[in-house]
Design an enzyme around this catalytic site. Structure first.
Site, PDB file in Angstrom:
ATOM      1  N   SER A   1       0.838  -1.199   0.000  1.00 13.76           N
ATOM      2  CA  SER A   1       0.000   0.000   0.000  1.00 13.76           C
ATOM      3  C   SER A   1       0.878   1.256   0.000  1.00 13.76           C
ATOM      4  O   SER A   1       1.625   1.481  -0.956  1.00 13.76           O
ATOM      5  CB  SER A   1      -0.947  -0.054   1.202  1.00 13.76           C
ATOM      6  OG  SER A   1      -1.971   0.890   1.067  1.00 13.76           O
TER       7      SER A   1
ATOM      8  N   HIS B   1      -7.060  -6.205   0.420  1.00 13.02           N
ATOM      9  CA  HIS B   1      -5.965  -5.270   0.196  1.00 13.02           C
ATOM     10  C   HIS B   1      -4.665  -5.742   0.841  1.00 13.02           C
ATOM     11  O   HIS B   1      -3.593  -5.577   0.265  1.00 13.02           O
ATOM     12  CB  HIS B   1      -6.385  -3.908   0.770  1.00 13.02           C
ATOM     13  CG  HIS B   1      -5.391  -2.812   0.582  1.00 13.02           C
ATOM     14  ND1 HIS B   1      -4.983  -2.374  -0.653  1.00 13.02           N
ATOM     15  CD2 HIS B   1      -4.720  -2.047   1.495  1.00 13.02           C
ATOM     16  CE1 HIS B   1      -4.111  -1.386  -0.509  1.00 13.02           C
ATOM     17  NE2 HIS B   1      -3.928  -1.178   0.777  1.00 13.02           N
TER      18      HIS B   1
END
Length: 757
Positions: free
Chosen positions: A589, A733
């Site tokens: 991320s 994610h």
């Protein structure tokens, strides 16, 4: 048979002696009578009819009923004769309702119409099964110790959805005829179906002793010592395997093989026992022993096919996929050479070997890292296994769901693995390997209370096992994914580094100082702990650093400097401080954008680039909405906000203690760092520069990602000249949280892969 023949010698006028000879010569639930037996049986029943005038009315009824079963015509329809006999026995029972022997033989006459097919694969009774069960239960209600009724009741109920109904008969039968080996053995058909593998083993050990004594005393030859006696040994090996006593299983399997091998030419059906050594070696993961096994004689097609399968599994389990593929092709050739209707136990040999093909193909795919193909072939293997006809021990005695559940765990799909292991336990209760897999599946979903309960079940099921189980064993591959629960993870060391950029970074370190350096960069508000599920799985040959980026974890929190180029400068300064000329940079991320920045600013320092949950730009509606919420934060940051933020990024359930620590790490950041870091991320836009990154890059993305969409992954892969995109199914994610084993496998494979061309 011997008793009836002796009776006929003592009293040549005894009609019921001839009746008994004819009855014993006929087909039974296990074996169909051959033509010579049927001729002799017909002659015996004719003698009985000739002598019937001296018999009682009741005895004449028995003789007349049995006469319907046989014919002097060798072309007679044997099945029709069997039906006629069944109908005659029904009439006999109607005439003599208190004759429990007649009722028992009537039940047997119905059973023999469809031997070993009294229940469908989905647990429904076949035509006549309910009447068989009711008839035998009626006998046992009046005489619980009726030997024949207890025997037949076990057969009638064992393949049903509720084999536990036969436990009382099993307990009685093992004491009723202690010198009759087959009857001593029979309770094991119930014990193995109810998961009492220790009792199943004991029943067969006792049966072997009884049968040896009988064979030595009688000098018996033929079917009984060859089939029934070796069936006990086969069953004993299978029970040992399910009970976790693998050394006993292999020893017994080899005894079985030695027993039948000299008699194969005289009695070809004995080949059904020959592959069990391979089965035991595969179950135990004794790959070296499997590869040392010599090739069977060419005419033993089934045994050779199993041998090829076992070798393929050994090669696949040690990641020699090309050699495993070669064995697979030879297995397929051997299977094709088996006649379509050739039997193996109660099944067709081809049907059984089809399971072997699917399971081996799945393991080869897993060894090659093709998770999708592995799951597809293993699911086909489960379907093929379920289609194999019922038998005990099973004609296919390597539960494919054990491998399927392991493959799902290796891919991080713990919820689906749980379903598979539960299905396996429904089929094979108290299967220790399935309990172990279920326990691991529950742990990985954070279902700790259930995991503890299953742990107790597993400990009891495995208390007498001679081997320890590991997660790696469930996957069926060796070392490649570094998954063994017994593997000693490199110890973690924690320290601080004062950098020339003016900040102090806290970091975790593990592995060989001379090993390949890997730097792990966490996401927004995370810390080194973001990689805590990954670090124990990485090989000790890697020198790994998991950093707390500035403002995060236990590192310094300067008043400013939270843009990507600031974070990237810290990482390069850290490499300088540690004397690292270059490293593989892994970023999740926010960390993935920092990794991109390092590759742009100092390309010579980045050997390889791994981007998890990344994109070409941070700016999108999801992040902008998060920014609006972050701007309202004050100190202390609400725990509820931090938990909801972190939970929004995951798809697969994670352990509660792990998520609690993730939230705690986020709460270390004061509100100003939440805001400053968010502002710094949104200030960057690297779209126009991505083409300058020439570093080999692995892009990892979960298809249930909620932050950066698939379109961004395709764009990212298109703009990075040497990028590979890999998609994780049913993953969010933070894929390294949800699928740490698969992530480690892919990371290590990428690091060792040759330079892309």
């Amino acid at each position: 048979m011997r008793s009836f023949r002796r009776a006929a010698e003592l009293d040549p006028q005894l009609a019921m002696a001839q009746w008994g000879i004819a009855l014993a010569l006929g087909s039974n639930y296990n074996l169909q009578a051959d033509a010579p037996q049927l001729r002799e049986a017909s002659a015996a029943v004719q003698k009985a009819l000739a002598l019937a005038a001296k018999a009682s009315e009741h005895e004449r009824a028995y003789i007349e009923a049995l006469s319907k079963r046989y014919s002097n015509d060798p072309q007679a329809d044997v099945q029709k004769l069997a039906v006629d006999y069944k109908s005659a026995m029904r009439e006999l029972v109607r005439r003599y309702p208190d004759d429990l022997d007649a009722a028992t033989l009537y039940a047997e006459s119905m059973m023999n119409l469809r031997p070993w097919k009294l229940w469908t694969a989905d647990g429904k009774p076949a035509e006549g099964t309910e009447e068989i069960v009711a008839t035998l239960e009626g006998v046992l209600k009046r005489d619980p110790k009726h030997t024949g009724a207890n025997h037949y009741y076990i057969h009638a109920i064992e393949a049903s959805p509720h084999p536990e109904r036969g436990l009382a008969s099993a307990a009685r039968l093992e004491k009723l005829a202690p010198a009759a080996g087959h009857l001593v053995h029979m309770p094991s058909h119930i014990y193995i179906r109810t998961g009492d593998y220790e009792s199943a083993a004991q029943s067969n050990a006792d049966a072997i002793v009884a049968d040896r004594a009988y064979i030595e005393k009688s000098g018996a030859q033929g079917v009984y010592p060859m089939m029934y006696y070796n069936h006990n040994i086969h069953f004993l090996a299978a029970a040992h395997a399910m009970n976790g006593r693998y050394s006993d299983a292999i020893k017994t399997a080899r005894e079985l093989e030695a027993n039948v091998k000299p008699h194969l030419k005289a009695m070809p059906m004995l080949e059904m026992f020959m592959p069990y050594t391979t089965v035991a070696l595969v179950r135990l993961r004794q790959r070296d022993e499997m590869l040392k096994a010599t090739e069977p004689e060419r005419e033993l097609k089934n045994t050779t096919a199993f041998w090829r399968y076992g070798r393929g599994m050994a090669f696949a389990g040690t990641n020699q996929s090309d050699r495993a593929e070669a064995e697979m092709k030879m297995l397929q050739a051997k299977t094709a050479a088996v006649p379509p209707d050739a039997p193996l136990g109660n099944s067709t040999a081809r049907g059984v070997l089809q399971v072997a093909e699917h399971l081996l193909a799945g393991q080869i795919a897993l060894a090659r890292g093709d998770q999708k193909m592995a799951l597809e072939r293993l699911r086909q293997g489960v379907a093929a296994e379920d289609a194999v006809s019922y038998n005990e021990p099973p004609d296919w005695d390597l539960p494919v769901r054990e491998w399927l559940g392991g493959a799902l765990l290796s891919g991080g799909d713990a919820a689906e693995a749980e379903k598979v292991f539960r299905a396996e336990l429904a089929k094979h209760p108290r299967n220790g390997r399935a309990l172990f897999g279920l326990m691991e599946s529950l742990k990985r979903q954070g279902k700790n209370s259930s995991a503890q309960m299953v742990q107790r079940e597993f400990d009891k099921a495995w208390e007498k096992a001679d081997t320890k189980l590991s997660v790696e064993e469930l996957y069926g591959t060796k070392d490649k994914t570094k998954l063994s629960t017994n593997r000693h993870a490199p110890p973690l060391r924690f320290a601080d580094a004062r950098l020339k950029t003016g900040v102090r970074l806290h970091y975790a370190e593990q592995g060989d100082p001379a090993g390949h350096p890997v730097i792990l960069l966490h996401g927004y508000t995370d810390s080194w702990f973001s990689f805590s599920r990954v670090l124990p799985l990485l090989g000790a040959n890697y020198h790994v650093y998991a950093l707390d980026l500035r403002g995060h974890g236990d590192s310094d929190r300067p008043a400013s400097g939270y843009q990507f180029h600031d974070f990237a400068a810290d990482v390069v300064a850290f490499m300088d401080a540690k004397g690292l000329k270059h490293a593989t940079i892994v970023g999740h991320s926010m960390g993935s954008f920092i990794a991109q920045q390092i590759a742009l600013a100092a390309p010579e320092r980045v050997e390889r680039l791994v981007l998890i949950g990344s994109a070409t730009t941070v700016r999108n509606n999801v992040v902008l909405e998060l920014q609006q919420a972050v701007e309202t934060l004050g100190d202390p940051v609400p725990a509820k906000f931090a938990r909801e933020f972190q939970a929004s990024t995951i798809y697969q359930p994670l352990p509660d203690d792990f998520m609690d620590r993730v939230v705690a790490e986020s709460l270390k950041l004061p509100a100003r760092v939440w805001r400053a870091t968010m502002t710094g991320m949104l200030a960057a836009d690297g779209k126009t520069k991505l083409g300058n990154i020439k570093t080999p890059t692995l892009i990892l993305w979960g298809d249930q990602e909620t932050v950066f969409p698939r379109a961004e992954q395709d764009l990212l892969a298109a703009q990075l000249p040497q990028a590979i995109l890999q998609v994780y199914p049913k993953t969010g994610h933070a894929l390294h949280w949800e699928r740490p084993e698969q992530f480690v496998h892919d990371l290590e494979e990428f690091i060792t892969r040759a330079e892309p061309q």
